[in-house]
Scaffold this motif. Sequence first.
Motif, PDB file in Angstrom:
ATOM      1  N   ARG A 157       0.876  -1.181   0.000  1.00 14.09           N
ATOM      2  CA  ARG A 157       0.000   0.000   0.000  1.00 14.09           C
ATOM      3  C   ARG A 157       0.908   1.223   0.000  1.00 14.09           C
ATOM      4  O   ARG A 157       1.654   1.438   0.951  1.00 14.09           O
ATOM      5  N   ILE A 158       0.826   2.002  -1.030  1.00 16.13           N
ATOM      6  CA  ILE A 158       1.716   3.143  -1.190  1.00 16.13           C
ATOM      7  C   ILE A 158       1.018   4.406  -0.690  1.00 16.13           C
ATOM      8  O   ILE A 158      -0.008   4.813  -1.234  1.00 16.13           O
ATOM      9  N   GLU A 159       1.567   5.001   0.362  1.00 13.69           N
ATOM     10  CA  GLU A 159       1.030   6.264   0.884  1.00 13.69           C
ATOM     11  C   GLU A 159       1.396   7.398  -0.063  1.00 13.69           C
ATOM     12  O   GLU A 159       2.401   7.330  -0.791  1.00 13.69           O
ATOM     13  N   ALA A 160       0.591   8.451  -0.037  1.00 12.55           N
ATOM     14  CA  ALA A 160       0.776   9.544  -0.999  1.00 12.55           C
ATOM     15  C   ALA A 160       2.186  10.129  -1.021  1.00 12.55           C
ATOM     16  O   ALA A 160       2.738  10.347  -2.106  1.00 12.55           O
ATOM     17  N   PRO A 161       2.839  10.393   0.119  1.00 14.52           N
ATOM     18  CA  PRO A 161       4.198  10.942   0.046  1.00 14.52           C
ATOM     19  C   PRO A 161       5.178  10.005  -0.665  1.00 14.52           C
ATOM     20  O   PRO A 161       6.020  10.465  -1.438  1.00 14.52           O
ATOM     21  N   GLU A 162       5.058   8.696  -0.417  1.00 14.14           N
ATOM     22  CA  GLU A 162       5.917   7.756  -1.122  1.00 14.14           C
ATOM     23  C   GLU A 162       5.564   7.710  -2.598  1.00 14.14           C
ATOM     24  O   GLU A 162       6.456   7.630  -3.462  1.00 14.14           O
ATOM     25  N   ALA A 163       4.260   7.760  -2.915  1.00 12.35           N
ATOM     26  CA  ALA A 163       3.827   7.763  -4.320  1.00 12.35           C
ATOM     27  C   ALA A 163       4.435   8.939  -5.060  1.00 12.35           C
ATOM     28  O   ALA A 163       4.857   8.810  -6.215  1.00 12.35           O
ATOM     29  N   LEU A 164       4.502  10.094  -4.401  1.00  5.46           N
ATOM     30  CA  LEU A 164       5.125  11.268  -5.016  1.00  5.46           C
ATOM     31  C   LEU A 164       6.623  11.036  -5.205  1.00  5.46           C
ATOM     32  O   LEU A 164       7.178  11.337  -6.270  1.00  5.46           O
ATOM     33  N   ALA A 165       7.269  10.468  -4.207  1.00  5.89           N
ATOM     34  CA  ALA A 165       8.716  10.269  -4.256  1.00  5.89           C
ATOM     35  C   ALA A 165       9.133   9.300  -5.355  1.00  5.89           C
ATOM     36  O   ALA A 165      10.203   9.469  -5.960  1.00  5.89           O
ATOM     37  N   ILE A 166       8.306   8.302  -5.629  1.00 11.71           N
ATOM     38  CA  ILE A 166       8.689   7.294  -6.626  1.00 11.71           C
ATOM     39  C   ILE A 166       8.114   7.576  -8.011  1.00 11.71           C
ATOM     40  O   ILE A 166       8.343   6.813  -8.948  1.00 11.71           O
ATOM     41  N   GLY A 167       7.351   8.660  -8.156  1.00 12.87           N
ATOM     42  CA  GLY A 167       6.819   9.027  -9.466  1.00 12.87           C
ATOM     43  C   GLY A 167       5.477   8.427  -9.810  1.00 12.87           C
ATOM     44  O   GLY A 167       5.018   8.538 -10.945  1.00 12.87           O
ATOM     45  N   LEU A 168       4.836   7.807  -8.818  1.00 15.24           N
ATOM     46  CA  LEU A 168       3.508   7.244  -9.078  1.00 15.24           C
ATOM     47  C   LEU A 168       2.456   8.344  -9.176  1.00 15.24           C
ATOM     48  O   LEU A 168       1.471   8.210  -9.902  1.00 15.24           O
ATOM     49  N   VAL A 169       2.636   9.429  -8.435  1.00 14.77           N
ATOM     50  CA  VAL A 169       1.834  10.638  -8.619  1.00 14.77           C
ATOM     51  C   VAL A 169       2.791  11.806  -8.847  1.00 14.77           C
ATOM     52  O   VAL A 169       3.981  11.733  -8.506  1.00 14.77           O
ATOM     53  N   ASP A 170       2.284  12.886  -9.421  1.00 14.60           N
ATOM     54  CA  ASP A 170       3.119  14.016  -9.804  1.00 14.60           C
ATOM     55  C   ASP A 170       3.030  15.207  -8.865  1.00 14.60           C
ATOM     56  O   ASP A 170       3.941  16.021  -8.802  1.00 14.60           O
ATOM     57  N   ARG A 171       1.923  15.337  -8.154  1.00 15.89           N
ATOM     58  CA  ARG A 171       1.727  16.430  -7.203  1.00 15.89           C
ATOM     59  C   ARG A 171       0.829  15.935  -6.070  1.00 15.89           C
ATOM     60  O   ARG A 171      -0.030  15.075  -6.280  1.00 15.89           O
ATOM     61  N   LEU A 172       1.009  16.520  -4.886  1.00 17.94           N
ATOM     62  CA  LEU A 172       0.054  16.355  -3.785  1.00 17.94           C
ATOM     63  C   LEU A 172      -0.645  17.692  -3.584  1.00 17.94           C
ATOM     64  O   LEU A 172      -0.007  18.754  -3.661  1.00 17.94           O
ATOM     65  N   ALA A 173      -1.941  17.655  -3.334  1.00 19.98           N
ATOM     66  CA  ALA A 173      -2.713  18.884  -3.138  1.00 19.98           C
ATOM     67  C   ALA A 173      -3.945  18.585  -2.310  1.00 19.98           C
ATOM     68  O   ALA A 173      -4.579  17.544  -2.487  1.00 19.98           O
ATOM     69  N   GLU A 174      -4.274  19.497  -1.409  1.00 24.88           N
ATOM     70  CA  GLU A 174      -5.492  19.327  -0.606  1.00 24.88           C
ATOM     71  C   GLU A 174      -6.729  19.356  -1.491  1.00 24.88           C
ATOM     72  O   GLU A 174      -7.724  18.698  -1.197  1.00 24.88           O
ATOM     73  N   ASP A 175      -6.675  20.132  -2.568  1.00 24.29           N
ATOM     74  CA  ASP A 175      -7.778  20.201  -3.532  1.00 24.29           C
ATOM     75  C   ASP A 175      -7.221  19.786  -4.895  1.00 24.29           C
ATOM     76  O   ASP A 175      -6.745  20.626  -5.665  1.00 24.29           O
ATOM     77  N   PRO A 176      -7.243  18.476  -5.193  1.00 25.13           N
ATOM     78  CA  PRO A 176      -6.603  18.023  -6.438  1.00 25.13           C
ATOM     79  C   PRO A 176      -7.287  18.521  -7.699  1.00 25.13           C
ATOM     80  O   PRO A 176      -6.629  18.687  -8.724  1.00 25.13           O
ATOM     81  N   VAL A 177      -8.588  18.790  -7.644  1.00 22.54           N
ATOM     82  CA  VAL A 177      -9.265  19.312  -8.835  1.00 22.54           C
ATOM     83  C   VAL A 177      -8.808  20.741  -9.109  1.00 22.54           C
ATOM     84  O   VAL A 177      -8.564  21.111 -10.266  1.00 22.54           O
ATOM     85  N   ALA A 178      -8.659  21.538  -8.054  1.00 20.60           N
ATOM     86  CA  ALA A 178      -8.155  22.907  -8.236  1.00 20.60           C
ATOM     87  C   ALA A 178      -6.736  22.880  -8.793  1.00 20.60           C
ATOM     88  O   ALA A 178      -6.385  23.669  -9.677  1.00 20.60           O
ATOM     89  N   GLU A 179      -5.913  21.961  -8.298  1.00 18.38           N
ATOM     90  CA  GLU A 179      -4.548  21.836  -8.815  1.00 18.38           C
ATOM     91  C   GLU A 179      -4.567  21.380 -10.269  1.00 18.38           C
ATOM     92  O   GLU A 179      -3.768  21.851 -11.084  1.00 18.38           O
ATOM     93  N   ALA A 180      -5.495  20.478 -10.596  1.00 21.36           N
ATOM     94  CA  ALA A 180      -5.623  20.024 -11.984  1.00 21.36           C
ATOM     95  C   ALA A 180      -6.002  21.185 -12.898  1.00 21.36           C
ATOM     96  O   ALA A 180      -5.464  21.320 -14.008  1.00 21.36           O
ATOM     97  N   ARG A 181      -6.907  22.023 -12.439  1.00 20.13           N
ATOM     98  CA  ARG A 181      -7.289  23.202 -13.232  1.00 20.13           C
ATOM     99  C   ARG A 181      -6.073  24.091 -13.492  1.00 20.13           C
ATOM    100  O   ARG A 181      -5.875  24.608 -14.600  1.00 20.13           O
ATOM    101  N   ALA A 182      -5.255  24.285 -12.458  1.00 24.20           N
ATOM    102  CA  ALA A 182      -4.076  25.135 -12.605  1.00 24.20           C
ATOM    103  C   ALA A 182      -3.106  24.538 -13.620  1.00 24.20           C
ATOM    104  O   ALA A 182      -2.569  25.253 -14.475  1.00 24.20           O
ATOM    105  N   LEU A 183      -2.881  23.230 -13.531  1.00 24.91           N
ATOM    106  CA  LEU A 183      -1.973  22.576 -14.460  1.00 24.91           C
ATOM    107  C   LEU A 183      -2.536  22.513 -15.880  1.00 24.91           C
ATOM    108  O   LEU A 183      -1.775  22.393 -16.839  1.00 24.91           O
ATOM    109  N   ALA A 184      -3.865  22.586 -15.996  1.00 22.49           N
ATOM    110  CA  ALA A 184      -4.514  22.519 -17.306  1.00 22.49           C
ATOM    111  C   ALA A 184      -4.590  23.871 -18.006  1.00 22.49           C
ATOM    112  O   ALA A 184      -4.944  23.929 -19.184  1.00 22.49           O
TER     113      ALA A 184
END
Length: 203
Positions: A157-184
Amino acid sequence: MIDVEDEGALRIITLDRPDKANALTREMLAALADTVERAAADPAVKVVVLTGRGKVFSAGADLDEARAGLATDGVWERLSGAIADSPILTIAALNGTAAGGALGMVLACDLRIAVPGAKIFYPVMKLGFLPQPSDPGRLAALVGPARAKLILMGGARIEAPEALAIGLVDRLAEDPVAEARALAADAMGADRSHVEAIKEMLS
Protein backbone atom coordinates in the motif's frame (compact mmCIF):
# COMPACT_ATOMS: atom_id res chain seq x y z
CA MET A 1 -23.14 6.89 -11.33
CA ILE A 2 -20.78 9.27 -13.06
CA ASP A 3 -21.18 13.02 -13.31
CA VAL A 4 -19.83 15.07 -16.22
CA GLU A 5 -19.17 18.81 -16.11
CA ASP A 6 -18.73 20.34 -19.57
CA GLU A 7 -16.74 23.56 -19.31
CA GLY A 8 -15.89 23.95 -22.97
CA ALA A 9 -12.19 23.18 -23.21
CA LEU A 10 -12.35 21.21 -19.94
CA ARG A 11 -14.37 18.13 -19.04
CA ILE A 12 -14.47 17.03 -15.42
CA ILE A 13 -15.64 13.43 -14.99
CA THR A 14 -16.56 12.44 -11.45
CA LEU A 15 -17.13 8.94 -10.11
CA ASP A 16 -20.37 9.38 -8.20
CA ARG A 17 -21.03 6.34 -6.05
CA PRO A 18 -19.66 7.56 -2.71
CA ASP A 19 -21.86 5.25 -0.63
CA LYS A 20 -19.96 2.32 -2.19
CA ALA A 21 -16.51 3.96 -2.15
CA ASN A 22 -16.98 4.58 -5.89
CA ALA A 23 -16.65 0.85 -6.60
CA LEU A 24 -16.84 0.38 -10.35
CA THR A 25 -19.61 -1.51 -12.10
CA ARG A 26 -19.58 -2.48 -15.75
CA GLU A 27 -22.16 0.21 -16.42
CA MET A 28 -19.91 2.85 -14.85
CA LEU A 29 -16.84 1.67 -16.78
CA ALA A 30 -18.71 1.74 -20.07
CA ALA A 31 -20.08 5.20 -19.31
CA LEU A 32 -16.58 6.43 -18.46
CA ALA A 33 -15.19 5.03 -21.71
CA ASP A 34 -18.05 6.60 -23.70
CA THR A 35 -17.45 9.98 -22.04
CA VAL A 36 -13.70 9.95 -22.63
CA GLU A 37 -14.17 8.89 -26.25
CA ARG A 38 -16.68 11.71 -26.83
CA ALA A 39 -14.32 14.24 -25.26
CA ALA A 40 -11.44 13.02 -27.42
CA ALA A 41 -13.58 13.41 -30.53
CA ASP A 42 -14.80 16.91 -29.62
CA PRO A 43 -12.48 19.55 -31.14
CA ALA A 44 -13.42 22.00 -28.39
CA VAL A 45 -12.11 19.78 -25.59
CA LYS A 46 -8.44 20.05 -24.65
CA VAL A 47 -8.35 18.61 -21.11
CA VAL A 48 -10.13 15.83 -19.22
CA VAL A 49 -9.95 15.55 -15.42
CA LEU A 50 -11.00 12.34 -13.67
CA THR A 51 -11.94 12.54 -9.99
CA GLY A 52 -14.27 11.00 -7.43
CA ARG A 53 -16.96 12.14 -5.02
CA GLY A 54 -16.47 11.54 -1.32
CA LYS A 55 -13.35 10.44 0.52
CA VAL A 56 -12.26 7.64 -1.84
CA PHE A 57 -11.36 7.94 -5.52
CA SER A 58 -12.38 4.32 -6.11
CA ALA A 59 -12.14 1.03 -4.25
CA GLY A 60 -11.79 -0.76 -7.61
CA ALA A 61 -14.23 -3.24 -9.05
CA ASP A 62 -17.58 -3.84 -7.42
CA LEU A 63 -16.80 -7.21 -5.83
CA ASP A 64 -20.12 -8.83 -6.70
CA GLU A 65 -19.67 -7.91 -10.36
CA ALA A 66 -15.98 -8.88 -10.25
CA ARG A 67 -16.88 -12.39 -9.11
CA ALA A 68 -19.52 -12.53 -11.84
CA GLY A 69 -16.98 -11.83 -14.58
CA LEU A 70 -16.23 -8.10 -14.47
CA ALA A 71 -12.63 -8.76 -13.40
CA THR A 72 -11.80 -10.12 -16.85
CA ASP A 73 -14.16 -7.95 -18.90
CA GLY A 74 -12.64 -6.04 -21.81
CA VAL A 75 -14.33 -2.83 -20.68
CA TRP A 76 -11.35 -2.07 -18.40
CA GLU A 77 -8.95 -2.05 -21.34
CA ARG A 78 -11.41 -0.07 -23.44
CA LEU A 79 -11.44 2.65 -20.77
CA SER A 80 -7.70 2.80 -20.12
CA GLY A 81 -7.02 2.65 -23.86
CA ALA A 82 -9.43 5.51 -24.52
CA ILE A 83 -7.60 7.63 -21.93
CA ALA A 84 -4.09 6.70 -23.06
CA ASP A 85 -4.90 7.20 -26.75
CA SER A 86 -6.74 10.48 -26.25
CA PRO A 87 -5.06 13.38 -28.08
CA ILE A 88 -5.75 15.74 -25.18
CA LEU A 89 -4.29 16.29 -21.71
CA THR A 90 -5.71 13.83 -19.17
CA ILE A 91 -5.34 14.34 -15.42
CA ALA A 92 -6.32 12.05 -12.55
CA ALA A 93 -7.29 14.16 -9.52
CA LEU A 94 -7.35 11.62 -6.71
CA ASN A 95 -9.64 12.84 -3.96
CA GLY A 96 -8.66 9.77 -1.92
CA THR A 97 -7.49 6.20 -2.18
CA ALA A 98 -7.28 4.46 -5.56
CA ALA A 99 -7.37 0.68 -5.39
CA GLY A 100 -7.40 -2.34 -7.66
CA GLY A 101 -8.70 -2.02 -11.19
CA ALA A 102 -9.42 1.68 -10.65
CA LEU A 103 -5.69 2.20 -10.88
CA GLY A 104 -5.86 1.38 -14.60
CA MET A 105 -7.54 4.66 -15.53
CA VAL A 106 -5.17 6.54 -13.20
CA LEU A 107 -2.06 5.01 -14.81
CA ALA A 108 -3.42 5.80 -18.28
CA CYS A 109 -3.66 9.52 -17.51
CA ASP A 110 -0.92 11.97 -18.43
CA LEU A 111 -0.71 13.46 -14.93
CA ARG A 112 -1.73 12.32 -11.46
CA ILE A 113 -2.51 14.54 -8.46
CA ALA A 114 -3.49 13.14 -5.06
CA VAL A 115 -4.63 14.38 -1.68
CA PRO A 116 -1.93 13.88 0.97
CA GLY A 117 -3.92 11.15 2.70
CA ALA A 118 -4.47 9.01 -0.39
CA LYS A 119 -3.25 5.43 -0.63
CA ILE A 120 -2.62 3.47 -3.82
CA PHE A 121 -2.69 -0.30 -3.98
CA TYR A 122 -3.58 -3.08 -6.41
CA PRO A 123 -4.31 -6.32 -4.47
CA VAL A 124 -4.63 -8.68 -7.42
CA MET A 125 -2.37 -11.33 -5.91
CA LYS A 126 -4.45 -11.45 -2.73
CA LEU A 127 -7.77 -11.54 -4.59
CA GLY A 128 -6.71 -14.12 -7.16
CA PHE A 129 -7.18 -11.90 -10.22
CA LEU A 130 -4.68 -10.83 -12.85
CA PRO A 131 -4.18 -7.11 -13.44
CA GLN A 132 -5.63 -5.71 -16.63
CA PRO A 133 -3.16 -6.39 -19.48
CA SER A 134 -1.90 -2.83 -20.00
CA ASP A 135 -1.65 -1.89 -16.32
CA PRO A 136 1.66 -3.60 -15.38
CA GLY A 137 3.53 -1.97 -18.26
CA ARG A 138 2.20 1.49 -17.46
CA LEU A 139 2.94 1.00 -13.77
CA ALA A 140 6.49 -0.18 -14.45
CA ALA A 141 7.07 2.77 -16.81
CA LEU A 142 6.29 5.14 -13.92
CA VAL A 143 7.94 3.44 -10.94
CA GLY A 144 10.26 0.79 -12.40
CA PRO A 145 9.86 -3.00 -12.56
CA ALA A 146 10.87 -3.71 -8.94
CA ARG A 147 8.40 -1.27 -7.42
CA ALA A 148 5.71 -2.50 -9.82
CA LYS A 149 6.32 -6.00 -8.45
CA LEU A 150 6.18 -4.61 -4.92
CA ILE A 151 2.70 -3.27 -5.66
CA LEU A 152 1.31 -6.09 -7.81
CA MET A 153 3.01 -9.08 -6.19
CA GLY A 154 3.85 -7.82 -2.71
CA GLY A 155 0.51 -6.11 -2.16
CA ALA A 156 2.22 -2.92 -0.96
CA ARG A 157 0.00 0.00 0.00
CA ILE A 158 1.72 3.14 -1.19
CA GLU A 159 1.03 6.26 0.88
CA ALA A 160 0.78 9.54 -1.00
CA PRO A 161 4.20 10.94 0.05
CA GLU A 162 5.92 7.76 -1.12
CA ALA A 163 3.83 7.76 -4.32
CA LEU A 164 5.13 11.27 -5.02
CA ALA A 165 8.72 10.27 -4.26
CA ILE A 166 8.69 7.29 -6.63
CA GLY A 167 6.82 9.03 -9.47
CA LEU A 168 3.51 7.24 -9.08
CA VAL A 169 1.83 10.64 -8.62
CA ASP A 170 3.12 14.02 -9.80
CA ARG A 171 1.73 16.43 -7.20
CA LEU A 172 0.05 16.36 -3.78
CA ALA A 173 -2.71 18.88 -3.14
CA GLU A 174 -5.49 19.33 -0.61
CA ASP A 175 -7.78 20.20 -3.53
CA PRO A 176 -6.60 18.02 -6.44
CA VAL A 177 -9.26 19.31 -8.83
CA ALA A 178 -8.16 22.91 -8.24
CA GLU A 179 -4.55 21.84 -8.81
CA ALA A 180 -5.62 20.02 -11.98
CA ARG A 181 -7.29 23.20 -13.23
CA ALA A 182 -4.08 25.13 -12.60
CA LEU A 183 -1.97 22.58 -14.46
CA ALA A 184 -4.51 22.52 -17.31
CA ALA A 185 -4.49 26.29 -17.83
CA ASP A 186 -1.80 26.38 -20.53
CA ALA A 187 -3.39 23.52 -22.48
CA MET A 188 -6.84 25.13 -22.26
CA GLY A 189 -5.40 28.37 -23.62
CA ALA A 190 -3.59 26.70 -26.52
CA ASP A 191 -4.81 25.45 -29.87
CA ARG A 192 -5.88 21.86 -29.59
CA SER A 193 -3.45 20.96 -32.38
CA HIS A 194 -0.62 22.19 -30.14
CA VAL A 195 -1.83 19.99 -27.27
CA GLU A 196 -2.03 17.02 -29.62
CA ALA A 197 1.43 17.68 -31.09
CA ILE A 198 3.22 17.90 -27.74
CA LYS A 199 1.47 14.79 -26.45
CA GLU A 200 2.46 12.93 -29.62
CA MET A 201 6.09 14.02 -29.20
CA LEU A 202 6.11 12.62 -25.66
CA SER A 203 4.47 9.29 -26.50
